[in-house]
Design an enzyme around this catalytic site. Structure first.
Site, PDB file in Angstrom:
ATOM      1  N   GLY A  83       0.861  -0.215   2.109  1.00 48.00           N
ATOM      2  CA  GLY A  83       0.864   0.735   1.010  1.00 48.00           C
ATOM      3  C   GLY A  83       2.065   0.603   0.100  1.00 48.00           C
ATOM      4  N   ASN A  84       2.031   1.349  -1.004  1.00 50.39           N
ATOM      5  CA  ASN A  84       3.116   1.313  -1.980  1.00 50.39           C
ATOM      6  C   ASN A  84       3.008   2.515  -2.895  1.00 50.39           C
ATOM      7  OD1 ASN A  84       1.029   0.084  -3.942  1.00 50.39           O
ATOM      8  ND2 ASN A  84       1.223  -1.469  -2.349  1.00 50.39           N
TER       9      ASN A  84
ATOM     10  N   GLU B 178       1.629  -5.338  -4.962  1.00 50.88           N
ATOM     11  CA  GLU B 178       0.636  -4.663  -5.810  1.00 50.88           C
ATOM     12  C   GLU B 178       1.229  -4.186  -7.139  1.00 50.88           C
ATOM     13  OE1 GLU B 178      -2.382  -4.882  -5.176  1.00 50.88           O
ATOM     14  OE2 GLU B 178      -2.787  -4.660  -3.037  1.00 50.88           O
TER      15      GLU B 178
ATOM     16  N   HIS C 268      -0.609   4.147  -3.375  1.00 52.75           N
ATOM     17  CA  HIS C 268      -1.636   3.265  -2.807  1.00 52.75           C
ATOM     18  C   HIS C 268      -1.516   3.335  -1.293  1.00 52.75           C
ATOM     19  CE1 HIS C 268      -4.109  -0.022  -1.680  1.00 52.75           C
ATOM     20  NE2 HIS C 268      -3.120  -0.889  -1.512  1.00 52.75           N
TER      21      HIS C 268
ATOM     22  N   HIS D  80      -3.748   3.213   2.763  1.00 51.60           N
ATOM     23  CA  HIS D  80      -4.807   2.564   3.537  1.00 51.60           C
ATOM     24  C   HIS D  80      -5.372   3.565   4.542  1.00 51.60           C
ATOM     25  CE1 HIS D  80      -2.176  -1.175   2.687  1.00 51.60           C
ATOM     26  NE2 HIS D  80      -3.088  -1.067   1.756  1.00 51.60           N
TER      27      HIS D  80
ATOM     28  N   HIS E 252     -10.176  -2.092   1.764  1.00 51.47           N
ATOM     29  CA  HIS E 252      -8.751  -2.260   1.485  1.00 51.47           C
ATOM     30  C   HIS E 252      -8.000  -0.941   1.531  1.00 51.47           C
ATOM     31  CE1 HIS E 252      -5.535  -3.923  -1.563  1.00 51.47           C
ATOM     32  NE2 HIS E 252      -4.985  -3.203  -0.610  1.00 51.47           N
TER      33      HIS E 252
END
Length: 191
Positions: free
Chosen positions: A28-29, A74, A93, A95, A157
């Site tokens: 993630g980010n 990303e 972002h 998951h 994703h």
């Protein structure tokens, strides 16, 4: 909000996302828009529990690194969203496992529960595209360019949520993950 505050909030939001099991230790980010054409974004390949305000990378909308180490892989997706939506100030972002299971099962998140629609808005979905790729960044930016879209499910994703505040983006991810769990559970119980 000044840059130092945004750096602290990115760290806080990411730790909350990790605590809520929306991201794995290295997955993630998150990013926040600064004034002008600059963005703060989480670094690549750093455990979420070790990220500190000074770990956050500053980049321009063209991807040029202004300060810090290497941005998330990303970064293209983040800057693509900022280019098409002036109202977006924060991107998360994640998951989330229930969202991933739901889409894998061919089901959709049921937004008819309680006030979910008022928290979330509208959801878009994009097919699986290679993580970190320009193709994924373009697909997500196209999906988010529609004003009412506040979340994009990335098939096989993860999830991208946007907001005018970091807490709005995190809340959207949490609400969608909870709805995915409810949808999965109710489908299992009615079979």
């Amino acid at each position: 909000m000044n840059e130092a505050s945004l750096r602290r909030i990115i760290v806080e939001i990411f730790r909350l996302a990790y605590a809520r099991r929306l991201v794995d230790l290295l997955g993630g980010n998150a990013s926040a828009r600064l004034g002008g054409d600059e963005v703060l974004i989480t670094p690549t390949s750093m455990p979420k529990t070790l990220i500190k305000p000074q770990s956050i990378v500053k980049i321009k909308l063209d991807g040029t690194i202004v300060s810090g180490g290497n941005p998330s892989s990303e970064w293209r997706m983040h800057v693509g969203i900022y280019r098409v939506r002036d109202d977006v100030k924060f991107i998360l972002h994640t998951h989330p496992p229930n969202i991933l299971a739901l889409t894998r099962a061919g089901l959709k998140v049921d937004l008819s529960f309680s006030e979910a629609i008022s928290y979330v808005g509208e959801i878009a979905e994009v097919p699986y595209l290679k993580p970190g790729s320009a193709e994924l960044a373009d697909a997500v930016a196209r999906a988010v360019s529609k004003k009412n879209i506040t979340a994009v499910i990335l098939r096989n994703h993860g999830l991208v949520t946007v907001g005018s505040t970091p807490y709005e983006a995190l809340n959207r991810a949490e609400v969608l993950e909870n709805l995915a769990y409810i949808t999965l559970l109710s489908n299992c119980l009615t079979r």
